[in-house]
Design a protein around this motif. Structure first.
Motif, PDB file in Angstrom:
ATOM      1  N   GLY A 147     -43.082  10.844 -44.493  1.00 10.58           N
ATOM      2  CA  GLY A 147     -41.441  10.539 -44.167  1.00 10.58           C
ATOM      3  C   GLY A 147     -41.340   9.777 -43.115  1.00 10.58           C
ATOM      4  N   LEU A 175     -41.885   6.105 -43.853  1.00 11.32           N
ATOM      5  CA  LEU A 175     -40.695   5.508 -44.736  1.00 11.32           C
ATOM      6  C   LEU A 175     -39.674   5.225 -43.631  1.00 11.32           C
ATOM      7  N   GLU A 201     -28.804  18.357 -54.142  1.00 12.33           N
ATOM      8  CA  GLU A 201     -29.495  18.728 -52.695  1.00 12.33           C
ATOM      9  C   GLU A 201     -29.360  17.755 -51.612  1.00 12.33           C
ATOM     10  N   PHE A 231     -30.255  17.330 -48.491  1.00 10.25           N
ATOM     11  CA  PHE A 231     -31.753  16.769 -47.912  1.00 10.25           C
ATOM     12  C   PHE A 231     -32.512  15.887 -48.865  1.00 10.25           C
ATOM     13  N   ALA A 232     -32.681  16.012 -50.016  1.00  8.06           N
ATOM     14  CA  ALA A 232     -33.321  15.173 -50.783  1.00  8.06           C
ATOM     15  C   ALA A 232     -32.763  13.847 -51.118  1.00  8.06           C
ATOM     16  N   LEU A 233     -31.159  13.930 -51.284  1.00 10.10           N
ATOM     17  CA  LEU A 233     -30.434  12.875 -51.430  1.00 10.10           C
ATOM     18  C   LEU A 233     -30.523  11.807 -50.141  1.00 10.10           C
ATOM     19  N   ARG A 289     -33.054  11.643 -48.038  1.00 13.81           N
ATOM     20  CA  ARG A 289     -34.145  10.738 -48.121  1.00 13.81           C
ATOM     21  C   ARG A 289     -34.173   9.819 -49.246  1.00 13.81           C
ATOM     22  N   PHE A 290     -33.666   9.935 -50.531  1.00 16.22           N
ATOM     23  CA  PHE A 290     -33.586   8.829 -51.201  1.00 16.22           C
ATOM     24  C   PHE A 290     -32.681   7.816 -50.769  1.00 16.22           C
ATOM     25  N   PHE A 349     -34.566   5.518 -48.362  1.00 14.51           N
ATOM     26  CA  PHE A 349     -35.359   4.210 -49.258  1.00 14.51           C
ATOM     27  C   PHE A 349     -34.520   3.261 -49.977  1.00 14.51           C
ATOM     28  N   LEU A 406     -33.434   0.620 -47.446  1.00 14.19           N
ATOM     29  CA  LEU A 406     -34.597  -0.350 -47.401  1.00 14.19           C
ATOM     30  C   LEU A 406     -34.620  -1.346 -48.423  1.00 14.19           C
ATOM     31  N   LEU A 407     -34.609  -1.002 -49.542  1.00 17.51           N
ATOM     32  CA  LEU A 407     -34.401  -1.969 -50.653  1.00 17.51           C
ATOM     33  C   LEU A 407     -33.524  -2.888 -50.503  1.00 17.51           C
ATOM     34  N   VAL A 428     -36.578  -6.611 -56.581  1.00 15.52           N
ATOM     35  CA  VAL A 428     -36.137  -6.618 -54.938  1.00 15.52           C
ATOM     36  C   VAL A 428     -37.789  -7.100 -54.429  1.00 15.52           C
ATOM     37  N   ILE A 464     -43.429   1.048 -50.363  1.00 10.49           N
ATOM     38  CA  ILE A 464     -44.191   2.130 -49.927  1.00 10.49           C
ATOM     39  C   ILE A 464     -43.255   3.591 -49.975  1.00 10.49           C
ATOM     40  N   GLY A 465     -41.901   3.272 -50.454  1.00  5.91           N
ATOM     41  CA  GLY A 465     -41.061   4.661 -50.461  1.00  5.91           C
ATOM     42  C   GLY A 465     -40.738   4.772 -52.076  1.00  5.91           C
ATOM     43  N   GLU A 512     -41.876   8.299 -53.103  1.00  6.06           N
ATOM     44  CA  GLU A 512     -40.931   9.478 -52.321  1.00  6.06           C
ATOM     45  C   GLU A 512     -39.341   9.206 -52.772  1.00  6.06           C
ATOM     46  N   GLY A 513     -38.999   7.955 -53.018  1.00  2.31           N
ATOM     47  CA  GLY A 513     -37.546   7.580 -53.190  1.00  2.31           C
ATOM     48  C   GLY A 513     -37.138   8.226 -54.388  1.00  2.31           C
ATOM     49  N   TYR A 543     -36.978  12.158 -54.539  1.00  2.00           N
ATOM     50  CA  TYR A 543     -35.915  12.592 -53.788  1.00  2.00           C
ATOM     51  C   TYR A 543     -34.766  12.287 -54.864  1.00  2.00           C
ATOM     52  N   LEU A 544     -34.854  11.315 -55.643  1.00  2.00           N
ATOM     53  CA  LEU A 544     -33.691  11.077 -56.373  1.00  2.00           C
ATOM     54  C   LEU A 544     -33.271  12.329 -57.559  1.00  2.00           C
ATOM     55  N   GLU A 591     -34.892  15.311 -57.303  1.00  2.00           N
ATOM     56  CA  GLU A 591     -34.589  16.350 -56.633  1.00  2.00           C
ATOM     57  C   GLU A 591     -33.186  16.557 -56.166  1.00  2.00           C
ATOM     58  N   GLY A 592     -32.782  15.471 -55.577  1.00  2.00           N
ATOM     59  CA  GLY A 592     -31.641  15.548 -54.953  1.00  2.00           C
ATOM     60  C   GLY A 592     -30.201  15.472 -55.956  1.00  2.00           C
ATOM     61  N   ALA A 593     -30.333  14.831 -57.198  1.00  2.40           N
ATOM     62  CA  ALA A 593     -29.397  14.528 -57.965  1.00  2.40           C
ATOM     63  C   ALA A 593     -29.642  15.522 -58.962  1.00  2.40           C
TER      64      ALA A 593
END
Lengths: 295, 333
Positions: free
Chosen positions: A222, A225, A267, A269-271, A273-274, A277, A280-281, B112, B126-127, B130-131, B134-135, B137-139
């Motif tokens: 983490g 990133l 959630e 927390f997860a969002l 972290r998304f 990312f 970054l993009l 990109v 690199i992400g 993970e990205g 988490y998308l 899980e998060g959404a």
């Protein structure tokens, strides 16, 4: 109510952000001088976290004492890694240093796992809170923030006021010219790499003040990133840009967490972290050279 | 005629190796489990090599393509379980969906990342795993962090017997077919304009650009091809073999590390390399897990650093240099 929460976010975010910024300076320094991306960044942060654990849990010392020790360990690892691998790969295709730093990260993670095991650990350094009215600030986090600012300042002074520091900057400007003027370019490379790793390991100590129970050999992913988001925000090659990038990112992370918590069925927390990312993009898409301009 | 056929000679050792692997697996009792793991590594390596080997770019988020492929198959199986009479057709649709999803993700990431050079590209990728994790899980997409379990649906679609055979045998055969297909595509690319363009850009991207090669186009071709194979590997080796999917498992960076080890060990950019790398890695990992449990990745991380510093061309690359003036030469690529 909302206003108070927002004020709390700004303050907490900036404090975390200063530490994030410091945690990214090593990455930017190494890229700025050697054009090497340390893909194993998070693993070096993790080593710092374990050094803190050792100081606090085993030796019973104040975690702040772990900072110089972590820096020294980082310098040693950095020098060793530079002389065994990186030095030989500077003229190879970029693939080589990317994979070498990545593998070094894996190697560190596995070494720590073999020594300490892979369960989550933590420590409890409770030295009280400061009540600001709208939010309560743990003193330990405040120390981490002050420590980060201090380290950033020391790096600035070192770069601008010492011979070794100016020599290093001359190598960045024009390595051929520096060589002609009698600067030991190889030495400057080794020094920058070692200091970069030293800073990264030391930042691991400061970061543990924010995640006292989340220490484990694989915690670094983490941070890798996040460090890239921050580094790219600040222009990737500039340690000071990285520091300001950290402040911005800390604020974004803290605020978005609060805002996502209002959305139903997600959630936060997860969002969050998304989101980092996605940031970054987006930066890479619109301005890969960085949003924040700092010299 | 002869010279045309000669271009395909390097495929021979690849096919022979896969045949031997298959026959050993079928005829030696108790070894199918190991063979199945080796086939997974072969397919992973062959797919990863199409991008890393041919372009010299590293995608640290590669596992994301296997992950979305797994979700593609999972979506098809759970979504179509209610329709009678589709049978094996569901699996076909699942593969199609896996490829489509992996392609879409690779196009989004590639749009990109592939405009960026070297280091920046690596940072952009690199992400990705993970990205995406988490998308999901998060959404709360596809059940979010609770994941999907679809053994019952698979049983319902194929019948209990066939579903069991798919999980223990046919899924591995599909992985084998994917590995062979990836090798064939690699060779086809190598023998075509795409291969020449990619070689040029791997050696010197600026020079390639000046020579009028549309570098971004060829990078995207390699990236999408590699990603769609990865999606199929995920669909076959993960979704069909073990009919459940949890976000932390299918987006685990561990598999990207394994793909890198396999390709670099065998020889990036060679046809035979991923196969050799997968066999060496798979077999030694198997024995290390018996004799030195817990040390596998530690040892391989060291091995990779040594390879990068001392033999960046990998096992097949070194071997290729040895047979340069030899009749074996035409079989090794």
């Amino acid at each position: 109510m909302i206003f108070e929460q927002l004020m709390g976010n700004i303050v907490q975010g900036l404090i975390l952000g200063a530490v994030y910024g410091m945690a990214t300076m090593g990455l930017s320094l190494i890229f700025g001088v050697l054009k090497v991306v340390n893909v194993g960044h998070g693993a070096f942060v993790m080593v710092g976290a374990f050094i803190t654990l050792f100081f606090f849990n085993t030796l019973g010392l104040n975690p702040l004492f772990a900072i110089p020790a972590a820096f020294a360990v980082g310098l040693a690892i950095g020098l060793l890694f530079y002389h065994t691998a990186i030095k030989r790969l500077l003229n190879a295709p970029e693939l080589a240093t990317l994979l070498a730093t990545f593998s070094a990260g894996v190697l560190l993670e596995e070494s720590i796992k073999l020594i300490f095991g892979s369960e989550f650990r933590g420590y409890n350094w409770d030295i009280g809170n400061i009540d600001l009215g709208f939010t309560a600030l743990p003193v330990s986090k405040l120390y981490a923030c002050l420590g980060s600012v201090l380290i950033a300042l020391l790096l600035y002074i070192w770069f601008n006021r010492t011979r070794a520091g100016t020599a290093m900057r001359s190598v960045v400007e024009d390595s051929e010219g520096a060589r002609v003027c009698g600067v030991n370019v190889q030495g400057a490379y080794a020094m920058s790499f070692a200091i970069g790793i030293g800073l990264t390991v030391a930042s691991g100590v400061l970061l543990t003040m924010f995640i006292p129970v989340g220490i484990n050999p694989y915690m670094g992913g983490g941070y890798t990133l996040k460090a890239f988001v921050i580094a790219v925000l600040g222009g990737l090659a500039s340690p000071y840009g990285a520091f300001f990038g950290g402040l911005v990112f800390g604020f974004i992370e803290n605020t978005s967490y609060t805002l996502f918590a209002f959305l139903p069925g997600v959630e936060p927390f997860a969002l969050t972290r998304f989101l980092s990312f996605m940031i970054l993009l987006i930066i890479l898409l619109i301005r890969p050279t960085g949003i924040i301009k700092a010299k | 005629m002869n010279s045309k056929l000669k271009k395909y000679y390097p495929l021979l050792p690849v096919l022979v190796a896969y045949l031997i692997l298959f026959l050993v697996g079928r005829n030696v009792t108790g070894i199918w489990q190991l063979v199945s793991t080796l086939l997974f590594y072969c397919a992973l390596g062959q797919a990863f090599n199409i991008f890393l080997g041919m372009t010299g770019y590293v995608d640290f988020g590669y596992v994301a393509f296997l992950g979305v492929g797994t979700y593609g198959m999972a979506t098809a199986v759970t979504g179509l379980a209610g329709y009678e009479g589709l049978g094996v057709g569901v699996i076909v649709i699942g593969f199609a969906l896996a490829v489509i999803m992996a392609t879409l993700l690779s196009m989004a990431v590639g749009a990109v990342a592939l405009r960026l050079r070297g280091a920046y590209f690596a940072i952009a990728t690199i992400g990705v795993n993970e990205g995406f994790r988490y998308l999901i899980e998060g959404a709360n997409l596809w059940n979010g962090s609770s994941g999907m379990i679809f053994t019952a649906e698979l049983n319902q679609i194929l019948g209990r017997d066939l579903a069991g055979r798919v999980m223990t045998f046919w899924a591995d055969i599909l992985v084998l077919i994917i590995a062979v297909a990836a090798a064939v595509v690699t060779l086809l690319y190598m023998n075509s304009k795409i291969g020449y363009a990619l070689t040029a850009l791997r050696e010197d991207e600026d020079a390639a650009k000046v020579m009028g090669i549309h570098v971004t186009k060829f990078k995207i071709i390699a990236f999408i091809t590699s990603a769609s194979f990865a999606g199929m590997v995920g669909a076959a080796s993960w979704a069909l073999k073990t009919p459940y999917v949890f976000p932390p498992e299918v987006f685990e960076i561990h598999y990207t590390i394994e793909a890198i080890i396999i390709v670099m060990l065998g020889g990036a950019g060679t046809l035979l390399g991923p196969l050799v790398g997968a066999l060496i890695y798979g077999v030694s990992k198997y024995y290390l897990s018996i004799f030195l449990p817990g040390f596998q990745l530690f040892i391989f991380a060291l091995v990779i650093i040594v390879i990068i510093v001392l033999f960046p061309e990998g096992v097949v690359g070194v071997f290729k240099g040895k047979v340069r003036n030899n009749r074996l030469k035409q079989f090794i690529l």
